[in-house]
Design an enzyme around this catalytic site. Sequence first.
Site, PDB file in Angstrom:
ATOM      1  N   ARG A 168       0.844  -1.222   0.000  1.00 44.78           N
ATOM      2  CA  ARG A 168       0.000   0.000   0.000  1.00 44.78           C
ATOM      3  C   ARG A 168       0.870   1.260   0.000  1.00 44.78           C
ATOM      4  O   ARG A 168       0.558   2.249   0.672  1.00 44.78           O
ATOM      5  CB  ARG A 168      -0.943   0.045   1.208  1.00 44.78           C
ATOM      6  CG  ARG A 168      -1.902  -1.092   1.310  1.00 44.78           C
ATOM      7  CD  ARG A 168      -2.935  -1.051   0.178  1.00 44.78           C
ATOM      8  NE  ARG A 168      -4.069  -1.900   0.480  1.00 44.78           N
ATOM      9  CZ  ARG A 168      -4.115  -3.205   0.266  1.00 44.78           C
ATOM     10  NH1 ARG A 168      -3.083  -3.841  -0.289  1.00 44.78           N
ATOM     11  NH2 ARG A 168      -5.200  -3.887   0.580  1.00 44.78           N
ATOM     12  N   SER A 242     -10.630  -1.338   3.969  1.00 43.04           N
ATOM     13  CA  SER A 242      -9.720  -1.607   5.093  1.00 43.04           C
ATOM     14  C   SER A 242      -9.246  -0.279   5.650  1.00 43.04           C
ATOM     15  O   SER A 242      -8.619   0.501   4.926  1.00 43.04           O
ATOM     16  CB  SER A 242      -8.487  -2.371   4.627  1.00 43.04           C
ATOM     17  OG  SER A 242      -8.819  -3.648   4.187  1.00 43.04           O
ATOM     18  N   GLU A 338      -4.608   2.836   6.840  1.00 41.15           N
ATOM     19  CA  GLU A 338      -4.476   2.795   5.379  1.00 41.15           C
ATOM     20  C   GLU A 338      -5.242   3.995   4.808  1.00 41.15           C
ATOM     21  O   GLU A 338      -4.816   4.620   3.842  1.00 41.15           O
ATOM     22  CB  GLU A 338      -5.050   1.484   4.843  1.00 41.15           C
ATOM     23  CG  GLU A 338      -4.950   1.397   3.343  1.00 41.15           C
ATOM     24  CD  GLU A 338      -5.605   0.153   2.760  1.00 41.15           C
ATOM     25  OE1 GLU A 338      -5.539  -0.918   3.362  1.00 41.15           O
ATOM     26  OE2 GLU A 338      -6.172   0.296   1.663  1.00 41.15           O
TER      27      GLU A 338
HETATM   28  N1  EPU Z   1      -9.663 -11.534  10.647  1.00 39.66           N
HETATM   29  C1  EPU Z   1     -10.199 -11.639  11.920  1.00 39.66           C
HETATM   30  N2  EPU Z   1     -11.179 -10.753  12.279  1.00 39.66           N
HETATM   31  C2  EPU Z   1     -11.651  -9.802  11.441  1.00 39.66           C
HETATM   32  C3  EPU Z   1     -11.077  -9.686  10.140  1.00 39.66           C
HETATM   33  C4  EPU Z   1     -10.087 -10.574   9.779  1.00 39.66           C
HETATM   34  O1  EPU Z   1      -9.823 -12.483  12.702  1.00 39.66           O
HETATM   35  O2  EPU Z   1     -12.548  -9.054  11.829  1.00 39.66           O
HETATM   36  C5  EPU Z   1      -8.623 -12.493  10.225  1.00 39.66           C
HETATM   37  C6  EPU Z   1      -9.203 -13.420   9.147  1.00 39.66           C
HETATM   38  O3  EPU Z   1      -9.776 -14.545   9.729  1.00 39.66           O
HETATM   39  C7  EPU Z   1      -7.987 -13.770   8.329  1.00 39.66           C
HETATM   40  C8  EPU Z   1      -7.064 -12.587   8.501  1.00 39.66           C
HETATM   41  O4  EPU Z   1      -7.587 -11.807   9.588  1.00 39.66           O
HETATM   42  O5  EPU Z   1      -7.349 -14.893   8.862  1.00 39.66           O
HETATM   43  C9  EPU Z   1      -6.983 -11.733   7.246  1.00 39.66           C
HETATM   44  O6  EPU Z   1      -8.288 -11.295   6.909  1.00 39.66           O
HETATM   45  P1  EPU Z   1      -8.781 -11.203   5.374  1.00 39.66           P
HETATM   46  O7  EPU Z   1      -8.315 -12.366   4.615  1.00 39.66           O
HETATM   47  O8  EPU Z   1     -10.221 -10.889   5.413  1.00 39.66           O
HETATM   48  O9  EPU Z   1      -7.970  -9.997   4.760  1.00 39.66           O
HETATM   49  P2  EPU Z   1      -7.568  -8.645   5.452  1.00 39.66           P
HETATM   50  O10 EPU Z   1      -6.193  -8.756   5.959  1.00 39.66           O
HETATM   51  O11 EPU Z   1      -8.634  -8.276   6.391  1.00 39.66           O
HETATM   52  C10 EPU Z   1      -6.584  -7.622   3.238  1.00 39.66           C
HETATM   53  C11 EPU Z   1      -6.610  -6.287   2.520  1.00 39.66           C
HETATM   54  C12 EPU Z   1      -7.938  -6.116   1.792  1.00 39.66           C
HETATM   55  C13 EPU Z   1      -8.062  -7.243   0.789  1.00 39.66           C
HETATM   56  C14 EPU Z   1      -8.000  -8.574   1.562  1.00 39.66           C
HETATM   57  C15 EPU Z   1      -8.009  -9.760   0.648  1.00 39.66           C
HETATM   58  C16 EPU Z   1      -5.220  -4.836   3.842  1.00 39.66           C
HETATM   59  C17 EPU Z   1      -5.165  -3.709   4.803  1.00 39.66           C
HETATM   60  N3  EPU Z   1      -6.429  -5.235   3.484  1.00 39.66           N
HETATM   61  O12 EPU Z   1      -7.625  -7.619   4.218  1.00 39.66           O
HETATM   62  O13 EPU Z   1      -7.907  -4.885   1.084  1.00 39.66           O
HETATM   63  O14 EPU Z   1      -9.279  -7.145   0.060  1.00 39.66           O
HETATM   64  O15 EPU Z   1      -6.771  -8.656   2.315  1.00 39.66           O
HETATM   65  O16 EPU Z   1      -6.765  -9.875   0.033  1.00 39.66           O
HETATM   66  O17 EPU Z   1      -4.185  -5.322   3.426  1.00 39.66           O
HETATM   67  C18 EPU Z   1      -8.546  -2.604   1.180  1.00 39.66           C
HETATM   68  O18 EPU Z   1      -7.360  -2.313   1.119  1.00 39.66           O
HETATM   69  O19 EPU Z   1      -9.453  -1.716   1.274  1.00 39.66           O
HETATM   70  C19 EPU Z   1      -8.947  -3.986   1.190  1.00 39.66           C
HETATM   71  C20 EPU Z   1     -10.195  -4.358   1.293  1.00 39.66           C
END
Ligand code: EPU
Length: 342
Positions: A168, A242, A338
Amino acid sequence: MNPGLEIRTDYPLLTLNTFGINAVASRFVSLASSDDFKKLIESGLLRREPFFVLGGGSNVVFCGDYKGVIVHPVNKGIRLLSKSTGCVYVEAEAGEVWSDFVDYCIDNQWFGLENLAGIPGCVGASPVQNVGAYGKEAKDFIDRVHLFDIQTGVQLWMDASQCGFGYRWSVFKGEMKNRFLIDKVVFRLSTEFCPDLQYKALSSALSERGIDSPTARQLADTVKQVRDSKLPDPKKIGSAGSFFKNPVVSRAKAESLLEDNPDMVVFPVGDAECKLAAGWLIEQCGWKGRTIGNVGVYEKQALVLVNRGGCSGAEVKALSDAIINDVESRYGVRLECEAIFV
Ligand code: EPU
């Protein structure tokens, strides 16, 4: 001001930011073509007043009225520049809606961007922010970026290797912030579809739909479906996607946290570092689903702050600070936003 470029005053930004914050810009200018970019720079306005480039408004929080110039690129156009064995170079103008651009590429059998389907925002923001999802980032496909130097008016191409891309991150957020306006981006895409299904949420969603080897369209649709199940629809609930980045910590720090929290979500980054799931940390601190005043933490995804109706930027900032402090005191990890406060 040069003819043909309209500078609006006291311009409402409510519908131009996905958080739905009711702010007003003292000046506002839309740029519909590269010629408009040139005219704006030649006018000298951006050298006299503070300015902010607003694309799709999906990553910003206005903390009050904006006392300066909001520059809003709306230039459209997608062109196939060249085709060689296995790859195509495609140019897209900054004001193209990212998600429409991804769909257009898939329809034309230009492959690579499928995992980035459904991301809100515009093409012009993709190199600034190096948008990413499901194991892919814009930097994997950006070949070069066309820029206007705000100080000199000179137009130049910057190769991807000069853009300092990170998670990012790019030079456009760092040392070159506010130095250039981006009017178009060239992407290097593939003529062969080669799905990347490493991300578990994606492969599970595909198998649930009974799909073993997806077409590009099926993959993009599945990505959109997974996103929709976790992220609020900006048309219905205001948010900036995010809100926090996933923090990167040393491997030693991750290991010591894992001793006390064996179910913590950790992704290795190289040999020495690990990325933690900010959503998990926030959820463990009890914030998921909570609301303070008019702003809250989304019930389905703790990484997302949402507008519960008429929230102000100050309320978003207060909630974000409270979460950052709480996670830091419990885990010794400082979250970074972010989303950008303007
Ligand atoms: N998780 C939790 N609780 C929550 C949310 C997530 O325990 O409330 C855990 C999930 O179980 C998972 C891990 O955290 O094991 C990662 O969660 P997820 O796969 O949903 O992805 P993320 O890290 O929450 C990132 C990006 C998103 C992107 C997704 C999919 C960032 C800051 N965000 O989210 O990007 O769509 O991966 O690749 O890197 C954005 O930038 O606006 C965005 C949506």
